[in-house]
Design a protein around this motif. Sequence first.
Motif, mmCIF file in Angstrom:
data_model
loop_
_atom_site.group_PDB
_atom_site.id
_atom_site.type_symbol
_atom_site.label_atom_id
_atom_site.label_comp_id
_atom_site.label_asym_id
_atom_site.label_seq_id
_atom_site.Cartn_x
_atom_site.Cartn_y
_atom_site.Cartn_z
ATOM 1 N N UNK A 193 61.875 -78.817 -25.453
ATOM 2 C CA UNK A 193 62.103 -78.408 -26.840
ATOM 3 C C UNK A 193 62.789 -79.544 -27.608
ATOM 4 N N UNK A 194 63.171 -79.288 -28.841
ATOM 5 C CA UNK A 194 63.753 -80.357 -29.671
ATOM 6 C C UNK A 194 65.126 -80.818 -29.186
ATOM 7 N N UNK A 195 65.819 -79.991 -28.381
ATOM 8 C CA UNK A 195 67.115 -80.390 -27.835
ATOM 9 C C UNK A 195 66.975 -81.100 -26.483
ATOM 10 N N UNK A 196 65.766 -81.289 -26.027
ATOM 11 C CA UNK A 196 65.538 -81.960 -24.751
ATOM 12 C C UNK A 196 65.636 -81.032 -23.550
ATOM 13 N N UNK A 197 65.621 -79.738 -23.777
ATOM 14 C CA UNK A 197 65.680 -78.762 -22.689
ATOM 15 C C UNK A 197 64.265 -78.314 -22.340
ATOM 16 N N UNK A 198 64.102 -77.893 -21.111
ATOM 17 C CA UNK A 198 62.779 -77.487 -20.631
ATOM 18 C C UNK A 198 62.298 -76.245 -21.373
ATOM 19 N N UNK A 199 61.066 -76.304 -21.858
ATOM 20 C CA UNK A 199 60.453 -75.155 -22.515
ATOM 21 C C UNK A 199 59.374 -74.546 -21.623
ATOM 22 N N UNK A 200 58.636 -75.396 -20.873
ATOM 23 C CA UNK A 200 57.559 -74.914 -20.004
ATOM 24 C C UNK A 200 57.554 -75.694 -18.701
ATOM 25 N N UNK A 201 57.199 -74.994 -17.638
ATOM 26 C CA UNK A 201 56.974 -75.623 -16.338
ATOM 27 C C UNK A 201 55.509 -75.455 -15.962
ATOM 28 N N UNK A 202 55.018 -76.350 -15.127
ATOM 29 C CA UNK A 202 53.686 -76.240 -14.561
ATOM 30 C C UNK A 202 53.854 -75.982 -13.066
ATOM 31 N N UNK A 203 53.361 -74.827 -12.610
ATOM 32 C CA UNK A 203 53.424 -74.473 -11.202
ATOM 33 C C UNK A 203 52.096 -74.842 -10.554
ATOM 34 N N UNK A 204 52.145 -75.457 -9.387
ATOM 35 C CA UNK A 204 50.922 -75.826 -8.669
ATOM 36 C C UNK A 204 50.977 -75.302 -7.247
ATOM 37 N N UNK A 205 49.822 -74.969 -6.723
ATOM 38 C CA UNK A 205 49.682 -74.524 -5.340
ATOM 39 C C UNK A 205 48.427 -75.218 -4.814
ATOM 40 N N UNK A 206 48.589 -76.051 -3.814
ATOM 41 C CA UNK A 206 47.476 -76.847 -3.291
ATOM 42 C C UNK A 206 47.320 -76.612 -1.801
ATOM 43 N N UNK A 207 46.090 -76.412 -1.375
ATOM 44 C CA UNK A 207 45.766 -76.252 0.038
ATOM 45 C C UNK A 207 44.612 -77.189 0.363
ATOM 46 N N UNK A 208 44.759 -77.939 1.457
ATOM 47 C CA UNK A 208 43.673 -78.774 1.965
ATOM 48 C C UNK A 208 43.367 -78.251 3.368
ATOM 49 N N UNK A 209 42.098 -77.941 3.615
ATOM 50 C CA UNK A 209 41.706 -77.375 4.907
ATOM 51 C C UNK A 209 40.321 -77.860 5.297
ATOM 52 N N UNK A 210 39.973 -77.606 6.559
ATOM 53 C CA UNK A 210 38.613 -77.860 7.045
ATOM 54 C C UNK A 210 38.265 -76.771 8.040
#
Length: 170
Positions: free
Chosen positions: A93-110
């Motif tokens: 945001x304009x004060x430099x505080x977090x407004x949004x996060x990006x959550x990720x979930x990754x799986x690599x398999x065979x």
Amino acid sequence: MNALRQALPRAVALIVLAASLTACGFHLRGSDGRFNMPFQSIYLAFPETSPLGTELKRNLRGGDTRVVAEADQAQARFDVLSESRGKAILSLNSQGRVREYLLTYTLVFRVRDAAGAELLGPTEISLKRSITFNETELLAKESEEALLYRDMQTDLVQQILRRLAAIKPV
């Protein structure tokens, strides 16, 4: 009274149309949660405490595929090459505080057959969700984050099942 006479035939036609569509038995392939796997048994190389492994086992057991405890008893082996969750700052945001996060979930398999030949080479599935953040609602946002990770886990299991069902045996 006149309006009722005009609306009644439309309502009856709508009910007949809805009944005929539901009676035809149409449904999307795999929408009932059942997939036709090209093997009768599978070994899943997840740790015992893995929530993803538990949900995948539960979904596979709902079909005709047996989940076995020993790799040498299985027609197919599901190897987890990596599994990770992440959280990164998406915006401030304009004060430099977090407004949004990006959550990720990754799986690599065979997936390999009993002889060790690859049925499905290393495959990466990566899911992303954004979450708004407000420091005054910290507990609510933590539970929302946990809910989003659970939702991503369910989505990941469905994608894995679709990929397993699409394997063409050698």
